[in-house]
Design an enzyme around this catalytic site. Structure first.
Site, mmCIF file in Angstrom:
data_model
loop_
_atom_site.group_PDB
_atom_site.id
_atom_site.type_symbol
_atom_site.label_atom_id
_atom_site.label_comp_id
_atom_site.label_asym_id
_atom_site.label_seq_id
_atom_site.Cartn_x
_atom_site.Cartn_y
_atom_site.Cartn_z
ATOM 1 N N ASN A 191 77.059 85.415 59.036
ATOM 2 C CA ASN A 191 76.647 84.089 59.498
ATOM 3 C C ASN A 191 77.217 83.090 58.506
ATOM 4 O O ASN A 191 76.907 83.167 57.318
ATOM 5 C CB ASN A 191 75.103 84.028 59.522
ATOM 6 N N GLY A 192 78.072 82.176 58.996
ATOM 7 C CA GLY A 192 78.680 81.193 58.094
ATOM 8 C C GLY A 192 80.149 81.023 58.428
ATOM 9 O O GLY A 192 80.606 81.457 59.495
ATOM 10 N N TRP B 47 77.170 82.593 67.517
ATOM 11 C CA TRP B 47 77.525 81.266 68.025
ATOM 12 C C TRP B 47 78.941 81.029 67.526
ATOM 13 O O TRP B 47 79.175 80.842 66.340
ATOM 14 C CB TRP B 47 76.570 80.206 67.471
ATOM 15 N N LYS C 277 70.047 76.500 67.476
ATOM 16 C CA LYS C 277 68.919 75.824 66.831
ATOM 17 C C LYS C 277 69.273 75.356 65.432
ATOM 18 O O LYS C 277 68.900 74.274 65.005
ATOM 19 C CB LYS C 277 67.757 76.824 66.767
ATOM 20 N N HIS D 117 75.234 44.099 77.041
ATOM 21 C CA HIS D 117 76.528 43.928 76.354
ATOM 22 C C HIS D 117 77.520 45.022 76.726
ATOM 23 O O HIS D 117 78.409 45.343 75.946
ATOM 24 C CB HIS D 117 76.313 43.872 74.844
ATOM 25 N N GLU E 279 70.672 67.806 76.200
ATOM 26 C CA GLU E 279 70.658 69.147 75.585
ATOM 27 C C GLU E 279 70.319 70.246 76.571
ATOM 28 O O GLU E 279 70.938 71.298 76.577
ATOM 29 C CB GLU E 279 69.604 69.204 74.466
ATOM 30 N N LYS F 239 67.342 64.746 74.547
ATOM 31 C CA LYS F 239 66.618 65.882 75.142
ATOM 32 C C LYS F 239 67.194 66.209 76.517
ATOM 33 O O LYS F 239 67.414 67.363 76.852
ATOM 34 C CB LYS F 239 65.111 65.595 75.282
ATOM 35 N N GLU G 204 66.170 59.634 71.514
ATOM 36 C CA GLU G 204 65.673 61.012 71.538
ATOM 37 C C GLU G 204 65.472 61.488 72.991
ATOM 38 O O GLU G 204 65.784 62.636 73.322
ATOM 39 C CB GLU G 204 64.364 61.098 70.738
ATOM 40 N N CYS H 239 74.460 81.705 64.178
ATOM 41 C CA CYS H 239 74.504 83.153 64.251
ATOM 42 C C CYS H 239 73.256 83.711 63.592
ATOM 43 O O CYS H 239 72.723 83.135 62.648
ATOM 44 C CB CYS H 239 75.714 83.788 63.569
ATOM 45 N N ARG I 232 69.545 81.321 67.440
ATOM 46 C CA ARG I 232 70.558 80.879 66.479
ATOM 47 C C ARG I 232 71.971 80.945 67.052
ATOM 48 O O ARG I 232 72.935 80.484 66.426
ATOM 49 C CB ARG I 232 70.502 81.747 65.219
HETATM 50 C C1 G6P Z 1 70.781 71.259 66.057
HETATM 51 C C2 G6P Z 1 69.635 71.412 67.037
HETATM 52 C C3 G6P Z 1 68.871 70.102 67.167
HETATM 53 C C4 G6P Z 1 68.420 69.628 65.787
HETATM 54 C C5 G6P Z 1 69.582 69.492 64.819
HETATM 55 C C6 G6P Z 1 69.122 69.236 63.406
HETATM 56 O O1 G6P Z 1 71.759 70.449 66.592
HETATM 57 O O2 G6P Z 1 70.130 71.828 68.305
HETATM 58 O O3 G6P Z 1 67.754 70.301 67.991
HETATM 59 O O4 G6P Z 1 67.787 68.392 65.917
HETATM 60 O O5 G6P Z 1 70.324 70.722 64.803
HETATM 61 O O6 G6P Z 1 68.405 70.354 62.968
HETATM 62 P P1 G6P Z 1 67.429 70.385 61.744
HETATM 63 O O7 G6P Z 1 66.986 71.816 61.636
HETATM 64 O O8 G6P Z 1 68.215 69.944 60.535
HETATM 65 O O9 G6P Z 1 66.308 69.454 62.024
#
Ligand code: G6P
Length: 619
Positions: free
Chosen positions: A100-101, A74, A614, A515, A499, A496, A492, A2, A27
């Site tokens: 936010n929280g 969010w 994010k 396996h 996501e 990606k 990774e 948020c 956010r």
């Molecule tokens: C969220 C984001 C990811 C990020 C993760 C950790 O899930 O969508 O892209 O890698 O948080 O975030 P940070 O700010 O701790 O690297």
């Protein structure tokens, strides 16, 4: 998650709130709202959907409405609908709150408040805060008579004394049309101090357009702002003096600058971001690394018996690369732990264990909780963080900033390469102090200095990578496979794609495929192999053939000049050569681009993928 914003000044608040919400939208973006104060009334406008949906229901900006609060959500408690959108009014309609929280004891408080006559409209935890403030506000007359403290401020303090959990809050009261209150615990809150105006926000990106002067609130602190100035206190009413700080980044850094999406801009920024991250830290000529931020901990790190790296998401994958680096270059036993698991499994922290938390935002609740747990158990805790002054940066004993610049795209890209660059520098430095001879360290530093230029060369293949994405765009299941240092990169790459393209993908160490996951391979299923030059090259060719024999479509990231690989690949992406331990910063680039192009081809909102945010400030 948020994003919250509030404005108090001489101008109409609404345009600043909306502009700020757009900057904070990364956010969370499932509903949005504003509350504007004028003529002793709070006007709330809110709806589900994005900020553009909110704009459609707003009145024209009114010059009398010079105080306001705004929110982009969010969802955690309650569906993302109009009613659950913030701001939330209290049962008397006098108090409005954006939050936010998460309030952990909201159910108990809700029952109690209902018994006291409060009514609730939403399913959110936040409404408990507005109602609690309203409840105490109703009972504040005596208090005010006794010591003259502003009763709105007093009511906020009483309410916050009752809640447990996390909050970044902006609060207004219709009886006090000249006062705005902010409070923070566990969620970020920054006050921008401008010329006769104040902007309170979750993130400096919503402030920097108006002023670069800011104060960063600490946990359990609040700020009471009026047109005459502001004062900071703890929520227990003890005055605190806060220093004004300069916001480090500029407006240009957070604009699209001609790119279609922030994610693409950030992918292309990587050569520059790594240049800034490593600039002044690596000295190729003298074969040295300087990491000022942790200078006082280098002796301890050199002697450490065990390192624990802890992080979430993309930062977790960078940490896995770090684990391999510390073990190979500095021979320090290292473990990587999901921050969310670390806290709850009674981790063993012996004397001499150092914990390193890695986070782009510095606000991820799971990582912050892991930091607190490690500190409580007596470990020295260091941070590798991008956002200066963030909660993790402040909670750790010391650390190394990425200096990668603001990352806005929800899918992390440049933070990953910068995290790996910092971990590499640290591993080389610890290696040099332990077992690595000067010429090996020097060679490594020299190779590291060439990484930004090599990334620039890979970026030129964006169009080729787009064609590969297009050729496979109808496939709903992908595999990403790598070995050694490129195994975390495979993870990774899969993350990606998931996501932003919403395509199911699995990342695996290539040898593990046989396996179990090999059973998934069907005709035409894309399998992305990282088969660059290195000690396991022959083995991975074997893994490629195992997939080909079962009808998989082979996409290979290989080293430039590798002619042999051509006969094994349906699609080829060639990248410059580099020692295996530095390859992750190169091999990840094509995978970022592949995910980006796949998402665009599928018509998704790349910078705001569904269900994600994010900065995940809830556990
Ligand atoms: C969220 C984001 C990811 C990020 C993760 C950790 O899930 O969508 O892209 O890698 O948080 O975030 P940070 O700010 O701790 O690297």
């Amino acid at each position: 998650m948020c994003g919250i914003i509030a404005y108090l000044g001489k101008k109409s608040a609404q345009p600043t709130l909306i502009e700020g919400l757009k900057r904070l939208e990364y956010r969370g973006y499932d509903s949005a709202g504003v509350g504007l104060l004028s003529g002793g009334k709070i006007k709330v406008k809110k709806c589900s959907g994005r900020i553009i949906a909110l704009e459609e229901i707003l009145d024209a900006p009114n010059s009398d409405e010079t105080i306001g609060i705004g929110h982009t959500r969010w969802a955690t408690h309650g569906a993302p609908n109009d009613i659950n959108a913030h701001p939330h009014l209290d049962y008397t309609g006098k108090i409005a709150v954006v939050h936010n929280g998460i309030i952990e004891n909201y159910e108990t408080l809700k029952i109690w408040l209902k018994n006291e006559g409060a009514t609730f409209a939403s399913e959110t935890d936040t409404e408990v805060i507005s109602n609690l403030i309203g409840y105490f506000y109703d009972r504040s007359e005596e208090k005010q008579k006794r010591d003259g403290q502003n009763k709105f401020e007093w009511a906020v303090q009483q309410a916050l004394g009752e809640v447990s959990g996390t909050y970044g809050l902006a609060i207004v009261c219709s009886d006090f049309p000249d006062i705005l209150i902010g409070a923070k615990k566990g969620s970020p809150l920054i006050l921008g101090v401008g010329d006769n105006e104040y902007i309170l926000a979750s993130d400096a990106s919503a402030i920097v357009e108006h002023t670069k002067q800011a104060i960063y609130l600490s946990d359990s602190e609040m700020v009471t702002i009026s047109s005459k100035g502001f004062r900071t206190k703890t929520i227990d009413n003890v005055s605190v003096t806060k220093e004004l700080q300069e916001i480090e980044f500029s407006l240009e850094q957070i604009e699209l600058d001609g790119f279609e999406h922030h994610m693409l801009k950030e992918i292309f920024e990587q050569p520059k971001a790594l240049g800034t991250c490593m600039g002044g830290r690596i000295d190729v000529k003298n074969k040295q690394i300087k990491l000022g931020g942790i200078a006082n901990h280098l002796r301890e790190l050199t002697r450490t018996k065990r390192l624990i790296l802890t992080a979430c998401g993309t930062a977790f994958h960078a940490s896995l690369v770090g684990e391999f680096l510390f073990e190979q270059l500095a021979r320090i036993p290292t473990e990587t732990e999901y921050a969310s698991e670390f806290r709850y499994r009674s981790p063993i922290i012996e004397d001499g264990t150092v914990v390193i938390a890695i986070s782009q935002s510095g606000e991820t609740a799971d990582t912050l909780a892991a930091v607190e747990e490690a500190k409580e158990r007596g470990a020295t805790v260091l941070g590798i963080v991008n956002v200066v002054g963030s909660s993790i940066a402040r909670a750790t004993d010391s650390g190394i900033y990425l200096h990668a610049g603001p990352e806005i795209g929800v899918a992390s890209t440049k933070a990953f390469t910068a995290q790996v660059a910092v971990l590499t520098m640290l591993a080389i430095e610890l290696g040099r102090r332990k077992n690595l001879n000067s010429s090996d360290a020097g060679a490594c530093i020299k190779e590291l200095s060439q990484i930004p230029e090599k990334i620039s060369r890979i970026l030129k293949q964006s169009d080729n990578i787009k064609k590969i994405a297009a050729a496979n765009i109808d496939r709903d299941n992908w595999l990403f496979l790598g070995r050694g240092f490129n195994y975390p990169v495979a993870l990774e790459g899969a993350l990606k794609l998931k996501e932003i393209s919403y395509i199911h993908a699995e990342g695996l160490p290539a040898a593990e495929m046989k396996h179990g996951p090999i059973a998934l391979i069907s005709d035409g299923m894309p399998a992305v192999f990282i088969a660059t030059a290195g000690p396991q090259y022959d083995k991975i060719i074997g893994n490629i053939e195992e997939v080909r024999a079962r009808g998989g479509k082979i996409i290979v990231v290989a080293t430039e000049g590798d002619e042999n690989i051509k006969k094994h690949a349906d699609h080829l992406i060639a990248i410059p050569d580099a020692p295996e331990l530095l390859q992750p910063m190169l091999t990840v680039i094509p995978l970022q681009l592949l995910a980006y192009h796949a998402a665009v081809l599928r018509g998704h909102d790349v910078d705001k993928p569904r269900n994600l945010a994010k900065s995940v400030t809830v556990e």
